[in-house]
Motif scaffolding. Sequence first.
Motif, PDB file in Angstrom:
ATOM      1  N   VAL A  70      89.909  82.461  66.609  1.00 44.28           N
ATOM      2  CA  VAL A  70      88.723  81.730  66.125  1.00 44.28           C
ATOM      3  C   VAL A  70      88.781  81.637  64.600  1.00 44.28           C
ATOM      4  CG1 VAL A  70      86.197  81.688  66.047  1.00 44.28           C
ATOM      5  CG2 VAL A  70      87.359  82.434  68.127  1.00 44.28           C
ATOM      6  N   GLU A  71      89.287  82.700  63.958  1.00 47.74           N
ATOM      7  CA  GLU A  71      89.389  82.675  62.491  1.00 47.74           C
ATOM      8  C   GLU A  71      90.282  81.519  62.031  1.00 47.74           C
ATOM      9  OE1 GLU A  71      90.637  86.419  60.849  1.00 47.74           O
ATOM     10  OE2 GLU A  71      90.712  85.607  58.816  1.00 47.74           O
ATOM     11  N   GLU A  72      91.385  81.302  62.760  1.00 48.02           N
ATOM     12  CA  GLU A  72      92.333  80.246  62.371  1.00 48.02           C
ATOM     13  C   GLU A  72      91.859  78.858  62.795  1.00 48.02           C
ATOM     14  OE1 GLU A  72      93.651  83.183  63.951  1.00 48.02           O
ATOM     15  OE2 GLU A  72      93.806  83.864  61.874  1.00 48.02           O
ATOM     16  N   LEU A  73      90.829  78.801  63.627  1.00 48.37           N
ATOM     17  CA  LEU A  73      90.308  77.503  64.073  1.00 48.37           C
ATOM     18  C   LEU A  73      89.669  76.742  62.914  1.00 48.37           C
ATOM     19  CD1 LEU A  73      89.898  75.904  66.781  1.00 48.37           C
ATOM     20  CD2 LEU A  73      87.628  76.934  66.903  1.00 48.37           C
ATOM     21  N   PHE A  74      89.237  77.472  61.874  1.00 48.75           N
ATOM     22  CA  PHE A  74      88.476  76.828  60.801  1.00 48.75           C
ATOM     23  C   PHE A  74      89.291  76.703  59.513  1.00 48.75           C
ATOM     24  CE2 PHE A  74      85.305  78.823  63.557  1.00 48.75           C
ATOM     25  CZ  PHE A  74      84.541  77.699  63.860  1.00 48.75           C
ATOM     26  N   VAL A  75      89.072  75.581  58.819  1.00 53.83           N
ATOM     27  CA  VAL A  75      89.661  75.391  57.486  1.00 53.83           C
ATOM     28  C   VAL A  75      88.534  75.107  56.498  1.00 53.83           C
ATOM     29  CG1 VAL A  75      91.961  74.590  58.126  1.00 53.83           C
ATOM     30  CG2 VAL A  75      90.088  72.960  58.063  1.00 53.83           C
ATOM     31  N   ALA A  76      88.808  75.366  55.221  1.00 51.58           N
ATOM     32  CA  ALA A  76      87.777  75.174  54.189  1.00 51.58           C
ATOM     33  C   ALA A  76      87.734  73.719  53.739  1.00 51.58           C
ATOM     34  CB  ALA A  76      88.051  76.105  53.016  1.00 51.58           C
ATOM     35  N   ASP A  77      87.416  72.833  54.658  1.00 53.20           N
ATOM     36  CA  ASP A  77      87.295  71.405  54.344  1.00 53.20           C
ATOM     37  C   ASP A  77      86.028  70.897  55.015  1.00 53.20           C
ATOM     38  OD1 ASP A  77      87.405  68.714  54.033  1.00 53.20           O
ATOM     39  OD2 ASP A  77      89.372  68.430  54.944  1.00 53.20           O
ATOM     40  N   GLY A  78      85.010  70.601  54.183  1.00 55.40           N
ATOM     41  CA  GLY A  78      83.724  70.206  54.744  1.00 55.40           C
ATOM     42  C   GLY A  78      83.755  68.900  55.507  1.00 55.40           C
ATOM     43  N   VAL A  79      84.749  68.050  55.249  1.00 57.07           N
ATOM     44  CA  VAL A  79      84.822  66.775  55.986  1.00 57.07           C
ATOM     45  C   VAL A  79      85.056  67.063  57.461  1.00 57.07           C
ATOM     46  CG1 VAL A  79      86.110  64.616  56.296  1.00 57.07           C
ATOM     47  CG2 VAL A  79      85.601  65.461  53.991  1.00 57.07           C
ATOM     48  N   ARG A  80      86.036  67.881  57.741  1.00 56.93           N
ATOM     49  CA  ARG A  80      86.269  68.329  59.117  1.00 56.93           C
ATOM     50  C   ARG A  80      86.859  69.722  59.049  1.00 56.93           C
ATOM     51  NH1 ARG A  80      86.589  67.404  64.382  1.00 56.93           N
ATOM     52  NH2 ARG A  80      88.502  67.860  65.508  1.00 56.93           N
ATOM     53  N   ASN A  81      86.096  70.708  59.465  1.00 52.55           N
ATOM     54  CA  ASN A  81      86.528  72.102  59.252  1.00 52.55           C
ATOM     55  C   ASN A  81      87.107  72.741  60.506  1.00 52.55           C
ATOM     56  OD1 ASN A  81      84.225  72.467  60.749  1.00 52.55           O
ATOM     57  ND2 ASN A  81      83.425  74.131  59.492  1.00 52.55           N
ATOM     58  N   VAL A  82      87.171  71.984  61.606  1.00 50.15           N
ATOM     59  CA  VAL A  82      87.710  72.550  62.851  1.00 50.15           C
ATOM     60  C   VAL A  82      89.098  71.982  63.090  1.00 50.15           C
ATOM     61  CG1 VAL A  82      87.360  72.813  65.341  1.00 50.15           C
ATOM     62  CG2 VAL A  82      85.392  72.782  63.811  1.00 50.15           C
ATOM     63  N   ARG A  83      90.063  72.891  63.256  1.00 50.65           N
ATOM     64  CA  ARG A  83      91.452  72.477  63.439  1.00 50.65           C
ATOM     65  C   ARG A  83      91.722  72.094  64.895  1.00 50.65           C
ATOM     66  NH1 ARG A  83      94.275  77.131  60.554  1.00 50.65           N
ATOM     67  NH2 ARG A  83      94.815  76.263  58.536  1.00 50.65           N
ATOM     68  N   LEU A  84      91.189  70.986  65.330  1.00 59.18           N
ATOM     69  CA  LEU A  84      91.490  70.472  66.667  1.00 59.18           C
ATOM     70  C   LEU A  84      92.056  69.084  66.489  1.00 59.18           C
ATOM     71  CD1 LEU A  84      88.422  71.206  69.008  1.00 59.18           C
ATOM     72  CD2 LEU A  84      90.606  72.409  68.931  1.00 59.18           C
ATOM     73  N   GLU A  85      93.093  68.754  67.262  1.00 54.93           N
ATOM     74  CA  GLU A  85      93.604  67.383  67.243  1.00 54.93           C
ATOM     75  C   GLU A  85      92.678  66.515  68.075  1.00 54.93           C
ATOM     76  OE1 GLU A  85      96.154  66.500  65.448  1.00 54.93           O
ATOM     77  OE2 GLU A  85      96.576  68.568  64.832  1.00 54.93           O
ATOM     78  N   ARG A  86      92.669  65.218  67.793  1.00 55.47           N
ATOM     79  CA  ARG A  86      91.920  64.280  68.645  1.00 55.47           C
ATOM     80  C   ARG A  86      92.372  64.456  70.085  1.00 55.47           C
ATOM     81  NH1 ARG A  86      87.686  61.274  67.731  1.00 55.47           N
ATOM     82  NH2 ARG A  86      87.399  60.848  65.549  1.00 55.47           N
ATOM     83  N   GLY A  87      91.454  64.487  71.003  1.00 58.67           N
ATOM     84  CA  GLY A  87      91.819  64.583  72.416  1.00 58.67           C
ATOM     85  C   GLY A  87      91.964  66.014  72.908  1.00 58.67           C
ATOM     86  N   GLU A  88      91.756  67.009  72.020  1.00 54.61           N
ATOM     87  CA  GLU A  88      91.827  68.410  72.457  1.00 54.61           C
ATOM     88  C   GLU A  88      90.428  68.941  72.773  1.00 54.61           C
ATOM     89  OE1 GLU A  88      95.726  70.580  70.624  1.00 54.61           O
ATOM     90  OE2 GLU A  88      93.975  70.552  69.332  1.00 54.61           O
ATOM     91  N   LEU A  89      90.394  69.916  73.666  1.00 54.61           N
ATOM     92  CA  LEU A  89      89.112  70.531  74.053  1.00 54.61           C
ATOM     93  C   LEU A  89      89.211  72.044  73.974  1.00 54.61           C
ATOM     94  CD1 LEU A  89      88.257  68.576  77.327  1.00 54.61           C
ATOM     95  CD2 LEU A  89      87.092  68.374  75.112  1.00 54.61           C
ATOM     96  N   VAL A  90      88.158  72.689  73.479  1.00 54.15           N
ATOM     97  CA  VAL A  90      88.051  74.152  73.597  1.00 54.15           C
ATOM     98  C   VAL A  90      87.551  74.428  75.007  1.00 54.15           C
ATOM     99  CG1 VAL A  90      86.849  76.218  72.800  1.00 54.15           C
ATOM    100  CG2 VAL A  90      87.533  74.458  71.160  1.00 54.15           C
ATOM    101  N   VAL A  91      88.329  75.154  75.803  1.00 55.98           N
ATOM    102  CA  VAL A  91      87.900  75.378  77.185  1.00 55.98           C
ATOM    103  C   VAL A  91      87.378  76.800  77.424  1.00 55.98           C
ATOM    104  CG1 VAL A  91      89.261  73.555  78.255  1.00 55.98           C
ATOM    105  CG2 VAL A  91      90.297  75.795  77.923  1.00 55.98           C
ATOM    106  N   ARG A  92      87.848  77.759  76.650  1.00 55.71           N
ATOM    107  CA  ARG A  92      87.458  79.145  76.913  1.00 55.71           C
ATOM    108  C   ARG A  92      87.540  79.974  75.641  1.00 55.71           C
ATOM    109  NH1 ARG A  92      87.077  80.186  81.618  1.00 55.71           N
ATOM    110  NH2 ARG A  92      88.551  78.569  82.161  1.00 55.71           N
ATOM    111  N   VAL A  93      86.692  80.986  75.550  1.00 50.04           N
ATOM    112  CA  VAL A  93      86.753  81.953  74.453  1.00 50.04           C
ATOM    113  C   VAL A  93      87.207  83.279  75.045  1.00 50.04           C
ATOM    114  CG1 VAL A  93      85.341  83.258  72.802  1.00 50.04           C
ATOM    115  CG2 VAL A  93      84.951  80.809  73.103  1.00 50.04           C
ATOM    116  N   ARG A  94      88.104  83.963  74.351  1.00 52.42           N
ATOM    117  CA  ARG A  94      88.609  85.256  74.855  1.00 52.42           C
ATOM    118  C   ARG A  94      88.351  86.340  73.817  1.00 52.42           C
ATOM    119  NH1 ARG A  94      94.275  83.698  77.703  1.00 52.42           N
ATOM    120  NH2 ARG A  94      94.265  85.935  78.000  1.00 52.42           N
ATOM    121  N   VAL A  95      87.548  87.311  74.221  1.00 56.13           N
ATOM    122  CA  VAL A  95      87.236  88.437  73.329  1.00 56.13           C
ATOM    123  C   VAL A  95      88.068  89.635  73.792  1.00 56.13           C
ATOM    124  CG1 VAL A  95      85.432  89.949  72.428  1.00 56.13           C
ATOM    125  CG2 VAL A  95      84.884  87.577  73.036  1.00 56.13           C
TER     126      VAL A  95
END
Length: 329
Positions: A189-214
């Motif tokens: 989850v830490e690597e999912l985010f970047v310090a860019d307010g325009v788009r801060n989530v590192r997902l490619e178009r067409g990708e989905l977050v399906v599950r969180v694993r703790v």
Amino acid sequence: MLRLPPYRYHRPRGVQEALELLALHGDEAMPIAGGTDLIPNMKHRLFTPGELVALGGIEAMRGVERGEGGELRIGAGETLAALGRSALLMGELPALAAAARGVAGPQLRNRGTLGGNLCLDTRCTYYNQTAFWREALGYCLKKDGDVCHVTKVGAKCVAAHSADTPPVLIALGAGVEVAGPDGVREVGVEELFVADGVRNVRLERGELVVRVRVPGTGEGLRRLTGYAKLRQRGSIDFPLLTVAVAVWLDEEERVAAIRGVVTGLGSRPRVLSGWEAIAVGEPWSDQLFPALAERAHAQCRPLENMTTDPDWRRAMVPVYVRRALEGVG
Ligand SMILES: Cc1cc2nc3c(=O)[nH]c(=O)nc-3n(C[C@H](O)[C@H](O)[C@H](O)COP(=O)(O)OP(=O)(O)OC[C@H]3O[C@@H](n4cnc5c(N)ncnc54)[C@H](O)[C@@H]3O)c2cc1C
Ligand code: SF4
């Protein structure tokens, strides 16, 4: 009255079908879960997708269950309301349940999901406005313009990450399963985010977050979590500051590891540095709290991306860090 732009609504029954729809419609398509962020943003013409791919009917994105090694697996489609009252979360990860209960208000939590919270758009006084309002100001570089009204100079958007659950998940070292056209990948989850307010989530178009694993707690360790949130109205508002803490204690109740994460200040959640040097090896007690709070204060500098005074928000950092530490359980 603000009206929605025209769109077509697709209701896939599985992840694969949703991925195919997203691939088919390319830049025209966006996933929608609870819609509690996307629908207002569409009304403000911040996004105008012609094709909405609804995730609500996908059973495979639901459930809270235990995996191997004590891991907890949480479907991205779970509502915040369900997570906030989950006995499993309240027992093992009370800060995550509290963060879910702290999002918005009851109606929004009944619709809003964990996946939508992880992929929440950044927020700014000059951005979360109607198209008319933004046009009057000449827009800004996050959407339709080329200036930033916060920094005034430079070409960087500093809109604030404003979601409550990611700091807790980062403190816990959690990861997400991301499904896309090329299969499933895992990312912290830490690597999912970047310090860019325009788009801060590192997902490619067409990708989905399906599950969180703790991850599980770890052999011979006891894990405690804490969470505190500053907002204007306790009944509904976005965070001005969120603090999450995870502490691992050994059998002698000494700190084996500790992580603190803040958000609401910059474009991505911030992992607080220097905490391990203060606390690891020490007995867990409130004697540690002043030094931890002071260390957090030294490294947090909010910007004018919200209506509240940044100096006041900065002054609140040690106060809310202490509250999160005092609430650890
Ligand atoms: C008045 C108000 C107050 C609010 N207060 C808070 C608050 O205090 N704290 C807070 O954290 N949030 C707050 N929110 C925002 C929102 O309600 C929550 O963040 C919620 O969790 C969003 O989830 P959703 O399912 O509704 O997302 P949606 O609106 O459906 O989607 C949000 C974004 O995520 C994308 N998305 C959704 N699911 C996925 C997925 N599985 N994979 C990839 N992309 C996905 C969408 O395409 C969209 O870009 C507030 C909203 C309102 C209107
Ligand atoms: S930080 Fe600047 S560029 Fe980003 S949304 Fe605000 S005004 Fe726009």
